[in-house]
Scaffold this active site. Sequence first.
Site, mmCIF file in Angstrom:
data_model
loop_
_atom_site.group_PDB
_atom_site.id
_atom_site.type_symbol
_atom_site.label_atom_id
_atom_site.label_comp_id
_atom_site.label_asym_id
_atom_site.label_seq_id
_atom_site.Cartn_x
_atom_site.Cartn_y
_atom_site.Cartn_z
ATOM 1 N N GLU A 132 0.823 -1.213 0.000
ATOM 2 C CA GLU A 132 0.000 0.000 0.000
ATOM 3 C C GLU A 132 0.858 1.265 0.000
ATOM 4 O OE1 GLU A 132 -2.762 -0.426 3.252
ATOM 5 O OE2 GLU A 132 -3.602 -2.273 2.467
ATOM 6 N N GLU A 171 -4.847 -8.947 -0.014
ATOM 7 C CA GLU A 171 -5.549 -8.792 1.266
ATOM 8 C C GLU A 171 -7.023 -8.598 0.976
ATOM 9 O OE1 GLU A 171 -4.306 -5.647 3.941
ATOM 10 O OE2 GLU A 171 -2.198 -6.083 3.569
HETATM 11 O O1 IFM Z 1 -3.966 -3.956 9.017
HETATM 12 C C1 IFM Z 1 -4.046 -3.435 7.739
HETATM 13 C C2 IFM Z 1 -2.819 -3.768 6.923
HETATM 14 O O2 IFM Z 1 -1.639 -3.408 7.564
HETATM 15 C C3 IFM Z 1 -2.866 -3.066 5.598
HETATM 16 N N1 IFM Z 1 -4.126 -3.302 4.922
HETATM 17 C C4 IFM Z 1 -5.335 -3.144 5.700
HETATM 18 C C5 IFM Z 1 -5.242 -3.952 6.975
HETATM 19 C C6 IFM Z 1 -6.564 -3.906 7.761
HETATM 20 O O3 IFM Z 1 -6.902 -2.614 8.110
#
Ligand code: IFM
Length: 463
Positions: free
Chosen positions: A166, A364
């Site tokens: 990210e 994710e």
């Molecule tokens: O915990 C975070 C992660 O570090 C990055 N993506 C979103 C997750 C959930 O909020």
Amino acid sequence: MKYRFPENFWWGTATSATQSEGHQAGHGKGENIWDYASHNFNERFFGGVTADDTSTFYQNYREDIQRAKDIGLNSFRTSISWSRLIPDGDGEINPQAVDFYNAVIDELNTQGIEPFINLYHFDMPMALQEKGGFENREVVDAFARYARICYELFGDRVRYWFTFNEPLIPAEAGYLHPRHYPYVTSFRRAAQVLHHIVLAHCKAVAAWRELNIAGQIGIIMDVIPVYPRSDAPEDLHAAEMADLFYTRSINEPILLGRYPDELIAILKEYDQLPVIQPGDCELIANTRIDLLGINYYRPRRVKARETLLEEPHGFMPERFFEEYIMPGRRMNTSRGIEIYPAALYDIAMVVKDRYGNLPWFVSENGIGISDEEQFMVNGQVQDDYRIEFLKEHLSYLHQAMVDGSNCLGYHMWTFIDCWSWQNAYKNRYGFYRLDLETQQRSLKKSGLWFKAVIENNGFEEAK
Ligand code: IFM
């Protein structure tokens, strides 16, 4: 309806170093911005839980990897902690960190679980943050050095590398909408940080290619697809602007090799352009990745602004749009975000149509729920809502693959409940519940369900 996925589909989970390892005093780790902020701005963290106390993976990695094996994961993403490996970010290597990451990687490989290793997950070493973090161009080179060290140390056993998780977030959350240290609000500084992160990515990819390592290198993007309130030109324009600032600003330099012309024009008009040195654009243009990870949690709904935005800190992208609260939207009330599984299909189509159908995977996706102990029956969290969430997202993903998307896998956030950047352990995401008092892990119902999905390489919907 049956959903079957291709042979060798990656079924896995994702976590990060800071969120799962715990600090473990005496093992040579240097401080990073989370160690610093969670102590010095402790009130910003739910329950005051600091980064010292995160899930003890450092001590329990062997048993935890066994737990990953128990539910059949074939791949597992985590990150290397820059400040554990190189305590001041740019100096000596910590031999205990080398031993730890060697042991983790070897254990994953021994168990037949593919390690996916990410280099930067929001965790700037404090010594480098004191020099300005990614606002300082020297830190770009420190990152490239750190990346090369990681490849040299672990590259013989890691096939899948990622430069950043990210990459927009450290700029946006650290320098625009302050949620991460250094809690600044300044568009121009955020833009500079973002440009340097793009360069750091490019240099880390170049270092990997120079070493001729077997495998693939990529990056993990957070995509929040934008939907306009209506087809009215003003709403469509608002959506374009939100997409331009919060998605295309990072996706296009990384995936298409240049910043969008419209963005450059607006930043020039408002005098917000970062310093871009000669050679930067060529470096960006000449960098390509092999594999893309996409994190998806929620959509962004916007409309044309109805009121003028007040800008006490100067230029903000929100002057071009505002949030649209869609009547009847389905919410995850623990996090205050919308649940919209169909967006996963839309994202897959954007990758296919706009980014050359690059190989990608869901790196994710997940649902954070507070007070999950209320769903505990005989020691197991009955998280049917998570199973439902997974089914819905996987079914849209499956449809996208049927329609030609080059998706290679699905990684759930997360494996064992982990610490979050502000919410600490408020919202739980894991397949395993973590008891904060005892550090005991217990498999949730969704973990068992996912095990069956992996065994069958798919699932059957009751409907
Ligand atoms: O915990 C975070 C992660 O570090 C990055 N993506 C979103 C997750 C959930 O909020």
